[in-house]
Each structure stands twice: as C-alpha cells, then as structure tokens.
Enzyme design. Structure first.
Site, PDB file in Angstrom:
ATOM      1  N   GLU A  10      26.156  10.161  -4.661  1.00 47.13           N
ATOM      2  CA  GLU A  10      26.675  11.469  -4.264  1.00 47.13           C
ATOM      3  C   GLU A  10      27.449  12.019  -5.456  1.00 47.13           C
ATOM      4  O   GLU A  10      28.039  11.246  -6.232  1.00 47.13           O
ATOM      5  CB  GLU A  10      27.578  11.358  -3.037  1.00 47.13           C
ATOM      6  N   HIS A  36      25.659  13.056   4.330  1.00 51.32           N
ATOM      7  CA  HIS A  36      25.050  12.187   3.331  1.00 51.32           C
ATOM      8  C   HIS A  36      26.083  11.166   2.852  1.00 51.32           C
ATOM      9  O   HIS A  36      27.244  11.492   2.610  1.00 51.32           O
ATOM     10  CB  HIS A  36      24.562  13.013   2.137  1.00 51.32           C
ATOM     11  N   ASP A  60      22.365   6.191   2.828  1.00 45.87           N
ATOM     12  CA  ASP A  60      21.073   6.724   2.397  1.00 45.87           C
ATOM     13  C   ASP A  60      20.246   5.656   1.690  1.00 45.87           C
ATOM     14  O   ASP A  60      19.018   5.619   1.828  1.00 45.87           O
ATOM     15  CB  ASP A  60      21.277   7.930   1.481  1.00 45.87           C
TER      16      ASP A  60
END
Length: 234
Positions: free
Chosen positions: A9, A152, A157
């Site tokens: 991220e 997210h 993920d």
C-alpha cells in the site's frame, strides 16, 4: 520452489513525485503450500497520503507516525525475499515503488534480489481476455472468499492473491490421473490424490444388435449413410 506473494500500500500512485510505501505484506509458498512464514510491516512514509489513496487503504498519518521508516526494514525485507520467485498482481506498480525505495537508500534494485517475477494480472488477462481481472473479480471467479475485505490491506491482499494464484494454476499438468485437493485440517496444504480406477463396460451382443438396428433406421431416413456410421467402430 520458494515463492513470495507480495502486495504493497502506498501514499499515492507515483514514486517519482514523492509517494512512498506505507505497508508491505508477503505470504510464503513452498512447493505450492502456504507455510505461515509471512512478512508484514507498516511503514512511516514521513508524508501524508493522497485523499484517493487514503480512501483505499485507510492508513492515517496518526496510525503510521510511530511505525519504522523504510530504511529500518529494508535489510529485513531483502533477506526475506532473497532468491525467491515473486508473485504480484500488477507487478510494475509494486516493483516500481520498492525499486525506488531501495534507490533512495543507495541499494541495488529490490527486484534484483528475486529469482523471477510472476504478474498475475498479465496471466489473468491471457486466461480471461475481455473480462474484469482485478483481485476482487478473480476472487469471485475462483470462489475465494473476500467478504472480510472492507479496505485494501497489503497482507490481506497477499493472502487472497495466494489463494487466487493456486486456483489459477491448479489445472492438470500431465496425462496421469491425479488431481490436487485440499487436505483436511489445515485447509491450505495440497496433496496429489489418485482418482478412482476407471472401469470400462463393454456393450453386450444384444446392445450391439439394437444399436445396429437404430443405425439402419437412420440410414433409411437420410436415404443413404448416416453420419453415425463413421463412429460405429470407434
């Protein structure tokens, strides 16, 4: 074979304009089995996230303020992925950021420590042309539950992508009658299990005679030889 499923991220979309990595999640696979030896770090980027990025990952500056800087986790990350094959969805994005972070530290590119890279987005586009191939779409397509994914997160993920990757690549690889199934208990280990022996049942003389009569009737209807005569001896 050791493979690392990786996701990041970031504060935005472009490392060249100052965006930084704020979370790294890695999941280890050995011989297509999840080992539980994962790598997960939050990182203080020393800058704010763009509004769009913040809406995606929800990692605020307040939350990240006391987390280590990238320079403090770079060596640990490098050692973790050393010599492995990386599995990434849309690999140029994540590798672009990680290579840039290593460059800022005067280190060789991040990707130089891996033995190779598999981009599951590229693979998915080849397997499902014209279809949506986001991680969420692939989860739906392969029956991987992502109902707990509200925002997210790099580790979450990566875990979802590991399941998707195993499903995408689970097809029969040889002519031997084996299939891959999940073992009971762990839900993650895969083992080869022999299928039941195939029994060939031959037609009886009466059945062959009845079949011949049916073909004779079809010949009369088409006033010639019906197409099924081509397969009569198959």
């Amino acid at each position: 074979m050791r493979q690392i499923v990786l996701d990041t991220e970031t504060t935005g979309l472009n490392p060249r304009t100052g965006d930084r990595v704020i979370e790294i999640g890695c999941v280890e696979l050995k011989n297509r089995m999840l080992t539980g030896n994962n790598f997960h770090r939050y990182i203080n980027p020393e800058r704010e996230s763009d509004e769009g990025a913040l809406a995606v990952h929800g990692l605020t500056s307040e939350f990240l303020r006391d987390k280590p800087k990238f320079s403090e986790i770079a060596a640990e990350l490098r050692d973790y992925i050393e010599g492995s094959e990386l599995i990434i969805h849309n690999a140029p994005f994540d590798l672009g950021f990680l290579n840039h972070e290593f460059k800022l530290l005067g280190l060789p590119p991040f990707v130089s420590h891996a033995s190779g890279v598999i981009d599951t987005l590229v693979n998915a586009k080849e397997m499902h042309p014209g279809k949506r191939n986001s991680l969420d779409a692939l989860c739906d397509r392969y029956g991987v539950s992502n109902s707990h994914r509200k925002l997210h997160g790099a580790l979450l993920d990566a875990e979802l992508l590991a399941d998707v990757y195993l499903s995408m690549t689970r097809g029969q690889n040889s002519l031997s009658m084996y299939d891959e199934v999940e073992t009971q208990g762990s839900g993650v280990a895969l083992e080869a299990v022999a299928l039941a022996e195939i029994i060939v049942q031959r037609a009886s003389d009466d059945e062959l005679a009845a079949h011949g009569g049916l073909l004779d009737g079809l010949d009369k209807q088409v006033k010639g030889t019906c197409v099924w005569r081509n397969y009569a001896d198959a």
